[in-house]
Design a protein around this motif. Sequence first.
Motif, mmCIF file in Angstrom:
data_model
loop_
_atom_site.group_PDB
_atom_site.id
_atom_site.type_symbol
_atom_site.label_atom_id
_atom_site.label_comp_id
_atom_site.label_asym_id
_atom_site.label_seq_id
_atom_site.Cartn_x
_atom_site.Cartn_y
_atom_site.Cartn_z
ATOM 1 N N ALA A 63 -3.889 -5.930 5.392
ATOM 2 C CA ALA A 63 -4.320 -6.279 4.041
ATOM 3 C C ALA A 63 -5.260 -7.470 4.091
ATOM 4 O O ALA A 63 -5.210 -8.263 5.028
ATOM 5 N N ALA A 85 -5.410 -2.975 0.896
ATOM 6 C CA ALA A 85 -4.184 -2.849 1.704
ATOM 7 C C ALA A 85 -4.020 -1.428 2.214
ATOM 8 O O ALA A 85 -4.434 -0.462 1.582
ATOM 9 N N SER A 98 1.567 0.220 0.574
ATOM 10 C CA SER A 98 0.796 -0.858 -0.050
ATOM 11 C C SER A 98 0.962 -0.820 -1.570
ATOM 12 O O SER A 98 1.054 -1.862 -2.226
ATOM 13 N N ALA A 108 1.093 -3.046 8.981
ATOM 14 C CA ALA A 108 0.399 -3.109 7.706
ATOM 15 C C ALA A 108 -0.844 -3.978 7.847
ATOM 16 O O ALA A 108 -0.867 -4.914 8.624
ATOM 17 N N CYS A 111 -5.480 0.595 -2.548
ATOM 18 C CA CYS A 111 -4.332 0.982 -1.718
ATOM 19 C C CYS A 111 -4.694 2.204 -0.893
ATOM 20 O O CYS A 111 -5.052 3.238 -1.446
#
Lengths: 354, 475
Positions: B335, B294, B363, B333, B358
Amino acid sequence: MIRFVKGNEAVVIGALYAGCDAFFGYPITPASEISHAASEWFPAVGRVFLQAESETAAINMVYGAAAAGKKAMTASSSPGVSLMQEALSYMAGAELPGVVVNIQRAGPGLGNIFPEQADYNQSVKGGGHGNYHCFVLAPGNVQEMCDLTALAFELAFQYRNPAILLSDAVLGQMMETLHLPTSSPTPPDVRSWAVQGTPGTRSNLITSIYLNAPTLEERNRTLQKKYAEAQKEARAETDRTDDAEVILAAYGISSRIARSAVDRLRQHGVRAGLFRPLTLFPFPQKALLHATSQRPLAVIELSNGQFYEDLRLQIGPNAGPVTLINRMGGMLFSVEEVVERVLSFLKKRAGNAK
Amino acid sequence: MKRLKTVGFYPSFDRSGEPTLDTHYCPGCGHGILHKLITEALVERGIQDRTIIVNPIGCAVFGYYYWDAGNIGAAHGRAQAVATALTRLLPHAIVLCYQGDGDLGAIGFNCTLQAAARGERFATFFVNNASYGMTGGQMAPTTLLGQVTSTTPHGRSAENDGYPLHICEILNQLQAPVYIERCSLADTPRIMKARRAIHKALDLQIEDKGYAFVEFLSPCPTNWATDAVGANQFILETLEKEFPLGCLRDRSSDAHPRPLPPSRPSLNEYFGTSEASDNILSDPNAPEVRFKFAGFGGQGILSLGMVAAEAGRLAGRNTTWFPFYGPEQRGGAAACSVVISGRPIGSPVVDHPDILVCMNRYSYDRFADSVAPGGLILCDTLETINVPPPHQVRRVDVPATELAGQSGAVKAANTVMLAALAWLRVAGLSSAGFLTALESSFKRKPALIPLNRRIFETALEWCKTHLAPPISSPA
């Protein structure tokens, strides 16, 4: 040859190896990678790719290609597939083969772009107007996204009827190992019915209009006979059902979560098994009856019980206890959630038995 | 009754159980004239065998009773989409669309416009009688202002119904069409002109020169509530004022046939048939390890996940990769979930990762608590995270962005993270496997391989001096 590809890309590879001549598409999330890959790969090997002006145009291009006896497909996601229902009815009426891929997203309406399986009834029951069915195939992994696309073409041409690959946003977006096909089938002989601009096909006619009601009734009966014959094409997979005390039934992404749940339930000492249909039309009724035989059945689906209702119908009056475990709106169940809900179903059953 | 001899029709029409020589059209209708002109032209040009006519919805839905050529019936408005597929897939065929005003100009107008804009290689014969015929004389897109139809009982009003569409003029705005002409079927000289236009449109198809569009103002005595003479008078005195006759465009001398397609590789040549990595022995006993990667969009999160998955595949494991996707095209974001396992993988969606990578603080805040007990969180030190890791979870900090920046490629922070995963022997995978997977991910940009290899090796060195050795060494 092995490739690590998205389910959406595997569809295109399956179609190409199945001998698909043309792809007509209109982009939509989460199915767009199918158009992306097709726009690259179809022309590269001398096939036709065209981005249509709408889903309506795309499916009617498939109709035109099929009328010429060519293998053609389109791909979309739920709202786009809704737009194609009219032409699917025309294709069934005119007995034209073709393949539609539905990477289902959540609805109704514009909904969202996350996975759902709520187009079950639309796909399995006909979707457009009139008495007809499409073949409906339900892949459960990236390999099947490829293999069942090829099977969709095979069935479509064998029975001269449209076929739908009913998939979902997870299977379309996820990557997994794909073993590429190694060969392609011989092109079918279509000269007896296709219109190809040749002397031999000049007197052929593609239409679905029959103003004479007795003739149209006869035509409908012929179609129903064809669907009955196609029953032998029904396919299902079972996993650990022989000794099972509870059966989980699911297709597509739900079947993957259900399989993990079966693993987990067995770790808990509950003998669970999985029934997974690969064809939703024709429905593998015999396999279902054999797998369940009055044992408790948990139906796992990302819709409001459409699959559950159909399973109850298929099992008939001698059903054992059946429960629905579902999510909607783009929500997925976790494996833990499914396990808990199966356990509480069994517990309630045991409670009732006392 | 004496009949005029026609050519190009079937010898008799099988339209009502009994063979007949009568068409289903009303006396004084323009369809009969137009059918005759078209079939005669097909015979004169010797192209009946090659011709496919796409029949419309409307009165001419039964055109296939009459014209002796290949026939396909299309859904309402979709003839041009059907014809598009035919001409793309059967380049030798002569493809014709025969459509009325409702079919072509209302429900199917976008298909018309787009096929014309693409310059599809077929001819369109457009029958404009300013009303819907078979359905019962309702308003068409070409109905005149004031014209009474069964849905404009007081005459078409501009306020409620808008103005008539001038289809030829609209298509004439497009670049691709080769030939656009409007004709009339109201008297003999006009019919002779229409005949020439039909021949021209067909010749353009024989020469494979592109999109030809001919409109015919056509009498409909039944729905205009008049007789054959009155209908022709209406065309001459009224309809032709709204829709002036003439050739709007003829670019036939500049148009060219399609080039011959180049030779293309076979599927096996294009996709390949085998690779060394096809024969990796599977490792069915390897445990299942679930990852989540992420960070921000643009940090290479999705490709980091793919390389990790490929490393698993090269070690003979089953692997899945699944992105969290949203409506944002860029940024936001990012992920993805990766599962590596000796056994077949169930759900590819990872809710409780064994390994969380991360690349930013957001995240960490979002996913740290979801890590499974005994799991590991690998963090970039780009943003300070000064909270203790969750219970029973180990956290390892790596200055990924900083190290990548020192090597001159901030964007390769994901390669540093990959090296850290390799150093930590996650899922028991070897450094060499990670490096091979990394290099194969740059198959299409081989120039970037040396840089990424250097960053990978530099990062491994950093891990060696700064990190504790792997949790457990692989067997």
